[in-house]
Design a protein around this motif. Structure first.
Motif, mmCIF file in Angstrom:
data_model
loop_
_atom_site.group_PDB
_atom_site.id
_atom_site.type_symbol
_atom_site.label_atom_id
_atom_site.label_comp_id
_atom_site.label_asym_id
_atom_site.label_seq_id
_atom_site.Cartn_x
_atom_site.Cartn_y
_atom_site.Cartn_z
ATOM 1 N N SER A 1 0.828 -1.206 0.000
ATOM 2 C CA SER A 1 0.000 0.000 0.000
ATOM 3 C C SER A 1 0.861 1.254 0.000
ATOM 4 C CB SER A 1 -0.932 -0.006 1.216
ATOM 5 O OG SER A 1 -1.801 -1.117 1.177
ATOM 6 N N ILE A 2 1.930 1.243 0.766
ATOM 7 C CA ILE A 2 2.849 2.379 0.781
ATOM 8 C C ILE A 2 3.496 2.546 -0.590
ATOM 9 C CG2 ILE A 2 5.047 3.224 1.716
ATOM 10 C CD1 ILE A 2 4.194 2.044 4.415
ATOM 11 N N HIS A 3 3.914 1.418 -1.181
ATOM 12 C CA HIS A 3 4.531 1.471 -2.519
ATOM 13 C C HIS A 3 3.555 2.036 -3.548
ATOM 14 C CE1 HIS A 3 6.781 0.305 -6.082
ATOM 15 N NE2 HIS A 3 5.726 -0.359 -6.511
ATOM 16 N N ARG A 4 2.292 1.606 -3.505
ATOM 17 C CA ARG A 4 1.295 2.101 -4.448
ATOM 18 C C ARG A 4 1.033 3.594 -4.237
ATOM 19 N NH1 ARG A 4 -3.561 0.427 -4.036
ATOM 20 N NH2 ARG A 4 -4.097 0.467 -6.237
ATOM 21 N N THR A 5 1.069 4.033 -2.990
ATOM 22 C CA THR A 5 0.900 5.458 -2.697
ATOM 23 C C THR A 5 2.036 6.269 -3.293
ATOM 24 O OG1 THR A 5 -0.276 4.956 -0.637
ATOM 25 C CG2 THR A 5 0.667 7.161 -0.846
ATOM 26 N N GLU A 6 3.250 5.770 -3.145
ATOM 27 C CA GLU A 6 4.412 6.469 -3.707
ATOM 28 C C GLU A 6 4.329 6.546 -5.223
ATOM 29 O OE1 GLU A 6 7.609 5.189 -0.201
ATOM 30 O OE2 GLU A 6 7.398 3.962 -2.014
ATOM 31 N N GLU A 7 3.905 5.448 -5.856
ATOM 32 C CA GLU A 7 3.757 5.451 -7.311
ATOM 33 C C GLU A 7 2.650 6.405 -7.744
ATOM 34 O OE1 GLU A 7 5.613 3.819 -9.730
ATOM 35 O OE2 GLU A 7 6.937 3.629 -7.992
ATOM 36 N N TRP A 8 1.569 6.453 -6.970
ATOM 37 C CA TRP A 8 0.457 7.347 -7.292
ATOM 38 C C TRP A 8 0.914 8.800 -7.248
ATOM 39 C CZ3 TRP A 8 -2.216 11.286 -4.857
ATOM 40 C CH2 TRP A 8 -3.450 11.646 -5.405
ATOM 41 N N ILE A 9 1.678 9.161 -6.228
ATOM 42 C CA ILE A 9 2.166 10.538 -6.108
ATOM 43 C C ILE A 9 3.058 10.886 -7.293
ATOM 44 C CG2 ILE A 9 3.620 12.078 -4.726
ATOM 45 C CD1 ILE A 9 2.726 10.487 -2.259
ATOM 46 N N ARG A 10 3.944 9.976 -7.677
ATOM 47 C CA ARG A 10 4.835 10.236 -8.813
ATOM 48 C C ARG A 10 4.043 10.383 -10.110
ATOM 49 N NH1 ARG A 10 8.069 5.902 -6.034
ATOM 50 N NH2 ARG A 10 9.578 7.049 -4.754
ATOM 51 N N ASP A 11 3.019 9.538 -10.275
ATOM 52 C CA ASP A 11 2.192 9.636 -11.477
ATOM 53 C C ASP A 11 1.463 10.979 -11.534
ATOM 54 O OD1 ASP A 11 2.944 7.141 -12.311
ATOM 55 O OD2 ASP A 11 1.148 6.126 -11.590
ATOM 56 N N GLN A 12 0.937 11.417 -10.389
ATOM 57 C CA GLN A 12 0.235 12.698 -10.357
ATOM 58 C C GLN A 12 1.179 13.853 -10.673
ATOM 59 O OE1 GLN A 12 -3.178 12.813 -9.992
ATOM 60 N NE2 GLN A 12 -2.920 10.595 -10.046
ATOM 61 N N ALA A 13 2.404 13.773 -10.118
ATOM 62 C CA ALA A 13 3.387 14.828 -10.385
ATOM 63 C C ALA A 13 3.755 14.861 -11.862
ATOM 64 C CB ALA A 13 4.636 14.600 -9.532
ATOM 65 N N LEU A 14 3.908 13.679 -12.465
ATOM 66 C CA LEU A 14 4.261 13.605 -13.882
ATOM 67 C C LEU A 14 3.141 14.148 -14.756
ATOM 68 C CD1 LEU A 14 6.305 12.707 -16.004
ATOM 69 C CD2 LEU A 14 5.264 10.426 -15.960
ATOM 70 N N ARG A 15 1.904 13.818 -14.422
ATOM 71 C CA ARG A 15 0.772 14.335 -15.185
ATOM 72 C C ARG A 15 0.721 15.856 -15.108
ATOM 73 N NH1 ARG A 15 -4.280 10.403 -13.404
ATOM 74 N NH2 ARG A 15 -3.336 8.412 -13.992
ATOM 75 N N GLY A 16 0.921 16.385 -13.903
ATOM 76 C CA GLY A 16 0.897 17.831 -13.737
ATOM 77 C C GLY A 16 2.006 18.508 -14.494
ATOM 78 N N ALA A 17 3.196 17.888 -14.444
ATOM 79 C CA ALA A 17 4.337 18.457 -15.164
ATOM 80 C C ALA A 17 4.079 18.446 -16.666
ATOM 81 C CB ALA A 17 5.600 17.672 -14.834
ATOM 82 N N ASN A 18 3.530 17.352 -17.162
ATOM 83 C CA ASN A 18 3.246 17.257 -18.597
ATOM 84 C C ASN A 18 2.194 18.274 -19.026
ATOM 85 O OD1 ASN A 18 5.057 15.188 -18.925
ATOM 86 N ND2 ASN A 18 3.530 13.566 -18.715
ATOM 87 N N GLN A 19 1.191 18.443 -18.172
ATOM 88 C CA GLN A 19 0.139 19.397 -18.526
ATOM 89 C C GLN A 19 0.679 20.822 -18.497
ATOM 90 O OE1 GLN A 19 -3.540 18.672 -16.574
ATOM 91 N NE2 GLN A 19 -4.427 20.641 -17.117
#
Length: 451
Positions: free
Chosen positions: A209-227
């Motif tokens: 669950s912690i690992h999935r949370t970390e991946e989720w945060i990175r994905d959100q940051a990447l989406r924001g950066a791309n946008q």
């Protein structure tokens, strides 16, 4: 079959009613909130009843009926449980029904999937003499349709009284990178549901669950950066256009873009970036050099600079906007755990470093060192955060276990705050007076209709 009026404000796959006939041969229930007022939060249902009335079994039946992994014994649990009919009605008009013919209360059963009273899938599930379901030979195509229909639309989590969080997402082989660890987990899962080794599964689900949370945060940051950076080419085009438009004289309208206003905007962007940089969502902005240039040049030069700089500021603002929801959620996640629950320790979230736990003295802690109540909280909060992108139901049996009175008061409010605006629903069973009194309008009492 008479269906409920659907509240269009409800999440598309939230549960609005549960019906069970002859549970254990003696209980028949129609479970629906007593008040369908749209102002009452539809994301929470609390089951309340006497000991032995079947609350825990109803929660397990709900989890197994709606879960779809064929390797985790969901159908076998249904086959081994005594009931004549178990029906779940969803807010979008979908209903899922498991039923038995004649007087049989155990063993083989039928699975039916309806949409707005139209039957779209019907499967015969056959159990062996020991009530195990290994394969479905008849109506296999219908059953695969049933599985895929739910799998694509809905995620399920079940937190039982043994405090192990169960979900089909934890059966994903890709979640475990260490082969030996995977073998241990496979061995631990042999047998029927809830006969697993709690200590091993609790550690594994928490780490996962912690690992999935970390991946989720990175994905959100990447989406924001791309946008935020998607229009870089357009930004340079606009800068060039503005330079070419700047001639020996500036029109009167340009004076509205004064250096003072631009400096104020730069400072506002710098201050706003601090909230994002604390989570590593973006680097902090340092605007002092640009501010100094604006102050030290002539007004005409400053206005030319402003024409060139404005597209850049617009792009930064777009990136802020793209990341704002994520920043808000991470702030709620972090401050809720640190200020309302954890004592003498705190968590930190960061795109680069992940989720870390520290003592008040700054010493890093392993998740395994947390108390059982702290582990339970972290499990719930991690998985509610990462479940926001899909309709999800968290089924929790007696959430008050391992929690003191203060935490009981705060838990549901904190979970609802974190999941606001999402398609997440919580279905609980409890004896906690704190929960029952605080959320009285969400309570559904088990009243036996057989009497």
């Amino acid at each position: 079959m008479q269906m409920l009026d659907i509240n269009t404000a409800s999440p598309p796959l939230s549960v609005v009613r549960i019906e069970v006939e002859r549970l254990f041969g003696r209980y028949t229930y129609s479970l629906v909130k007593k008040d369908n007022n749209p102002h009452i939060d539809s994301s929470l249902i609390i089951l309340y009843g006497d000991n032995g009335s079947g609350k825990t079994t109803i929660l397990k039946l709900l989890f197994h009926l709606l879960s779809t992994d064929r390797q985790r014994g969901h159908l076998t649990f249904l086959a081994k449980t005594n009931f004549a009919k178990f029906s779940v009605f969803m807010a979008d008009g979908t209903s899922i029904i498991a039923s038995r013919n004649n007087d049989h209360l155990i063993g083989s059963f039928q699975l039916k999937l309806f949409q707005k009273n139209h039957l779209i899938s019907h499967s015969e599930v056959t159990a062996d003499n020991e009530n195990h379901v290994k394969n479905i030979h008849k109506n296999l195509q219908d059953y695969e349709f049933f599985r895929n229909f739910l799998k694509m639309r809905l995620s399920l989590f079940f937190l039982g009284d043994e405090r192990v969080l169960n979900s089909d997402i934890f059966a994903n082989r890709e979640e475990v990178k260490d082969e030996q660890r995977f073998k241990q987990i496979v061995l631990s899962r042999m047998g029927d549901f809830l006969e697993e080794k709690p200590s091993l599964n609790r550690e594994w689900t928490l780490r996962t669950s912690i690992h999935r949370t970390e991946e989720w945060i990175r994905d959100q940051a990447l989406r924001g950066a791309n946008q935020g950076e998607a229009n870089v080419h357009n930004i340079y085009e606009e800068i060039i256009t503005r330079i070419l438009q700047t001639s020996g004289s500036l029109v009167e309208e340009e004076l509205s873009q004064s250096p003072e206003m631009l400096i104020s905007e730069l400072k506002a962007h710098e201050d706003r970036s601090k909230d994002f940089s604390s989570f590593g969502l973006m680097s902090p902005l340092d605007t002092q050099k640009i501010v100094n240039l604006l102050k030290s040049n002539t007004k005409t030069d400053a206005l030319i600079i402003s024409r060139v700089l404005k597209p850049y500021l617009d792009s930064v603002s777009a990136r802020f906007d793209a990341l704002q929801d994520t920043q808000n959620l991470l702030t709620i996640f972090e401050t809720t755990i640190n200020e309302l629950f954890f004592r003498d320790k705190y968590i930190r979230l960061h795109v680069r470093d992940g989720l870390k736990i520290f003592t008040d003295e700054g010493k890093e802690l392993s998740p395994e060192t947390l108390s059982s109540g702290e582990k339970q909280l972290l499990l719930l909060f991690c998985n509610t955060l990462t479940a926001r992108d899909k309709a999800t139901i968290f089924i929790i049996d007696e959430p008050e276990i391992s929690l003191n009175i203060k935490w009981q008061r705060q838990l549901i409010r904190a979970l609802l705050e974190l999941t606001k605006g999402s398609q997440i629903q919580f279905i609980l069973a409890t004896h906690s007076i704190e929960l029952l009194s605080r959320y009285n309008n969400n309570v559904v009492k088990l009243v036996n209709m057989e009497k």
